[in-house]
Scaffold this motif. Structure first.
Motif, PDB file in Angstrom:
ATOM      1  N   GLN A 172       1.000  -1.180  -0.049  1.00  0.00           N
ATOM      2  CA  GLN A 172       0.262  -0.087  -0.362  1.00  0.00           C
ATOM      3  C   GLN A 172       0.910   1.104  -0.024  1.00  0.00           C
ATOM      4  O   GLN A 172       1.943   1.728   0.317  1.00  0.00           O
ATOM      5  CB  GLN A 172      -1.297   0.007   1.281  1.00  0.00           C
ATOM      6  CG  GLN A 172      -1.854  -1.386   1.295  1.00  0.00           C
ATOM      7  CD  GLN A 172      -2.682  -1.455   2.549  1.00  0.00           C
ATOM      8  OE1 GLN A 172      -3.120  -0.347   3.155  1.00  0.00           O
ATOM      9  NE2 GLN A 172      -3.321  -2.639   3.129  1.00  0.00           N
ATOM     10  N   TYR A 216       1.151   5.067   0.896  1.00  0.00           N
ATOM     11  CA  TYR A 216       0.442   6.510   1.596  1.00  0.00           C
ATOM     12  C   TYR A 216       0.756   7.941   1.238  1.00  0.00           C
ATOM     13  O   TYR A 216       2.136   8.023   1.545  1.00  0.00           O
ATOM     14  CB  TYR A 216       0.598   6.156   3.286  1.00  0.00           C
ATOM     15  CG  TYR A 216      -0.261   5.209   4.122  1.00  0.00           C
ATOM     16  CD1 TYR A 216      -0.433   4.089   3.629  1.00  0.00           C
ATOM     17  CD2 TYR A 216      -1.893   5.360   4.096  1.00  0.00           C
ATOM     18  CE1 TYR A 216      -1.117   2.379   3.806  1.00  0.00           C
ATOM     19  CE2 TYR A 216      -2.522   3.974   4.461  1.00  0.00           C
ATOM     20  CZ  TYR A 216      -1.960   2.542   4.716  1.00  0.00           C
ATOM     21  OH  TYR A 216      -3.011   1.542   4.647  1.00  0.00           O
ATOM     22  N   PHE A 252      -4.554   7.268   2.388  1.00  0.00           N
ATOM     23  CA  PHE A 252      -4.744   6.595   1.925  1.00  0.00           C
ATOM     24  C   PHE A 252      -4.678   5.808   0.752  1.00  0.00           C
ATOM     25  O   PHE A 252      -4.701   6.745   0.228  1.00  0.00           O
ATOM     26  CB  PHE A 252      -5.083   4.809   2.628  1.00  0.00           C
ATOM     27  CG  PHE A 252      -5.413   3.495   1.214  1.00  0.00           C
ATOM     28  CD1 PHE A 252      -6.432   3.624   0.343  1.00  0.00           C
ATOM     29  CD2 PHE A 252      -4.346   2.929   1.660  1.00  0.00           C
ATOM     30  CE1 PHE A 252      -6.651   2.763   0.162  1.00  0.00           C
ATOM     31  CE2 PHE A 252      -4.161   2.086   0.673  1.00  0.00           C
ATOM     32  CZ  PHE A 252      -5.782   1.750  -0.517  1.00  0.00           C
ATOM     33  N   GLN A 272      -3.509   0.341  -3.406  1.00  0.00           N
ATOM     34  CA  GLN A 272      -3.191  -0.972  -2.296  1.00  0.00           C
ATOM     35  C   GLN A 272      -2.895  -1.959  -4.120  1.00  0.00           C
ATOM     36  O   GLN A 272      -3.749  -1.852  -4.709  1.00  0.00           O
ATOM     37  CB  GLN A 272      -4.018  -2.134  -1.922  1.00  0.00           C
ATOM     38  CG  GLN A 272      -3.383  -2.836  -1.085  1.00  0.00           C
ATOM     39  CD  GLN A 272      -5.002  -3.559  -0.557  1.00  0.00           C
ATOM     40  OE1 GLN A 272      -4.555  -3.359   0.745  1.00  0.00           O
ATOM     41  NE2 GLN A 272      -5.264  -4.535  -1.267  1.00  0.00           N
ATOM     42  N   GLY A 332      -2.989 -10.991   9.268  1.00  0.00           N
ATOM     43  CA  GLY A 332      -3.507  -9.706  10.399  1.00  0.00           C
ATOM     44  C   GLY A 332      -3.209  -8.315   9.659  1.00  0.00           C
ATOM     45  O   GLY A 332      -3.950  -7.496  10.778  1.00  0.00           O
ATOM     46  N   ASN A 333      -2.939  -8.091   8.415  1.00  0.00           N
ATOM     47  CA  ASN A 333      -3.298  -6.834   7.582  1.00  0.00           C
ATOM     48  C   ASN A 333      -2.056  -6.018   8.448  1.00  0.00           C
ATOM     49  O   ASN A 333      -2.439  -4.972   8.287  1.00  0.00           O
ATOM     50  CB  ASN A 333      -4.436  -6.214   7.315  1.00  0.00           C
ATOM     51  CG  ASN A 333      -6.112  -7.605   7.107  1.00  0.00           C
ATOM     52  OD1 ASN A 333      -5.653  -7.779   5.990  1.00  0.00           O
ATOM     53  ND2 ASN A 333      -6.471  -7.563   7.697  1.00  0.00           N
ATOM     54  N   MET A 334      -1.368  -6.405   9.982  1.00  0.00           N
ATOM     55  CA  MET A 334      -0.642  -5.469  10.052  1.00  0.00           C
ATOM     56  C   MET A 334       0.436  -5.071   9.208  1.00  0.00           C
ATOM     57  O   MET A 334       1.278  -5.490   8.188  1.00  0.00           O
ATOM     58  CB  MET A 334       0.092  -6.310  11.534  1.00  0.00           C
ATOM     59  CG  MET A 334       1.053  -5.430  12.285  1.00  0.00           C
ATOM     60  SD  MET A 334       2.783  -5.366  11.157  1.00  0.00           S
ATOM     61  CE  MET A 334       2.705  -6.388  11.492  1.00  0.00           C
ATOM     62  N   LEU A 335       1.362  -3.443   9.067  1.00  0.00           N
ATOM     63  CA  LEU A 335       1.717  -3.528   7.745  1.00  0.00           C
ATOM     64  C   LEU A 335       2.868  -2.456   7.921  1.00  0.00           C
ATOM     65  O   LEU A 335       3.010  -2.331   9.162  1.00  0.00           O
ATOM     66  CB  LEU A 335       0.990  -1.488   7.401  1.00  0.00           C
ATOM     67  CG  LEU A 335      -0.678  -1.791   6.519  1.00  0.00           C
ATOM     68  CD1 LEU A 335      -0.651  -0.464   5.443  1.00  0.00           C
ATOM     69  CD2 LEU A 335      -0.521  -2.735   4.676  1.00  0.00           C
ATOM     70  N   THR A 336       4.003  -3.142   6.913  1.00  0.00           N
ATOM     71  CA  THR A 336       5.711  -2.904   7.640  1.00  0.00           C
ATOM     72  C   THR A 336       5.710  -1.339   7.079  1.00  0.00           C
ATOM     73  O   THR A 336       5.475  -1.834   5.922  1.00  0.00           O
ATOM     74  CB  THR A 336       6.238  -3.845   8.077  1.00  0.00           C
ATOM     75  OG1 THR A 336       6.433  -4.567   8.348  1.00  0.00           O
ATOM     76  CG2 THR A 336       8.164  -3.530   8.547  1.00  0.00           C
ATOM     77  N   PHE A 337       5.652  -0.777   7.350  1.00  0.00           N
ATOM     78  CA  PHE A 337       6.395   0.990   7.196  1.00  0.00           C
ATOM     79  C   PHE A 337       7.523   1.171   6.223  1.00  0.00           C
ATOM     80  O   PHE A 337       8.136   0.814   7.211  1.00  0.00           O
ATOM     81  CB  PHE A 337       5.411   2.066   7.614  1.00  0.00           C
ATOM     82  CG  PHE A 337       4.453   2.162   7.366  1.00  0.00           C
ATOM     83  CD1 PHE A 337       3.143   1.495   7.960  1.00  0.00           C
ATOM     84  CD2 PHE A 337       3.761   3.280   6.527  1.00  0.00           C
ATOM     85  CE1 PHE A 337       1.721   1.422   8.137  1.00  0.00           C
ATOM     86  CE2 PHE A 337       2.290   3.834   6.451  1.00  0.00           C
ATOM     87  CZ  PHE A 337       1.654   3.082   7.504  1.00  0.00           C
ATOM     88  N   GLY A 338       7.779   1.568   5.192  1.00  0.00           N
ATOM     89  CA  GLY A 338       9.368   2.011   4.695  1.00  0.00           C
ATOM     90  C   GLY A 338       9.326   3.748   5.174  1.00  0.00           C
ATOM     91  O   GLY A 338       8.215   3.541   6.174  1.00  0.00           O
TER      92      GLY A 338
END
Lengths: 111, 111
Positions: B33, B35, B45, B48, B96-102
């Motif tokens: 995704q 943002y 957002f 995706q 779990g839809n947990m996002l790891t952000f850059g």
């Protein structure tokens, strides 16, 4: 207004103190994610709740805890605060292909 | 654990020039995704991507997901001052839809 409500917007407190940040997800969303954003930094995942249950934990300090209540609002508790805890704290809720919807954040300043 | 790297960290462009930010994950992603966070604001957002090799366009913005589902890019054609902000990619590798952000790319546009 994103539909995700965070209070308070700003918080100034002294080292060693404890604060509670509050988040209400968008209507109909069961999940809440908490993220920390330090100055000019990326977003660090702290913890996820789904319908009252903890689902995933990230780099959350032992001094920090969270919970999600039956009405689905969530609280992030930060204790024994240190200067380095100063940051923006965001919560977000998730709905399928529409990604995360973030609240406007709580800016915490520890002095 | 999963890591998402984003480059460049900063980019100054003259209005009208193109801009690209690149995102690489240490692991295969189920989706990625993007943002945008305006100065003083919260992440919003954008899009995706789910399929290998997927390309999506939103007006002047083009998003790509790599064939191996480990990298992605965002390209903005003919930047405008309204494009100013920090662009984050965020990868999900679990249910779990947990996002790891850059870490984000901060775009500055000179009029």
């Amino acid at each position: 207004d994103s539909g995700v409500t965070q209070t308070p917007k700003h918080l100034i407190t002294a080292t060693g103190q404890r604060v509670t940040l509050r988040c209400s997800p968008r209507s109909g969303d069961l999940s809440v994610y908490w993220y920390q954003q330090s100055l000019d930094q990326g977003l660090q995942f702290l913890i996820q709740y789904y319908n009252g249950e903890e689902r995933a934990k990230g780099n959350i300090l032992e001094r920090f805890s969270a919970q999600q209540f039956p009405d689905l609002h969530s609280e992030l508790n930060l204790s024994s605060l240190e200067l380095g805890d100063s940051a923006l704290y965001f919560c977000a809720s998730y709905r399928g292909n529409y990604g995360y919807t973030f609240g406007s954040g709580t800016r915490l300043t520890v002095v | 654990g999963q890591q998402v790297m984003q480059i460049p960290q900063y980019q100054h462009v003259q209005e009208g020039e193109d801009f690209t930010t690149y995102c690489n994950s240490s692991t295969t992603l189920s989706n990625i995704q993007w943002y945008k966070q305006r100065p003083g604001g919260h992440p919003v957002f954008l899009i995706q991507l789910v399929k290998s090799g997927e390309v999506k366009k939103q007006k002047r913005l083009t998003f790509q997901f790599g064939e191996a589902k480990k990298n992605s890019s965002l390209h903005i054609t003919a930047t405008q001052t309204t494009d100013v902000g920090t662009y984050f990619c965020a990868g999900s590798g679990n249910a779990g839809n947990m996002l790891t952000f850059g870490g984000g790319t901060r775009l500055m546009v000179k009029p």
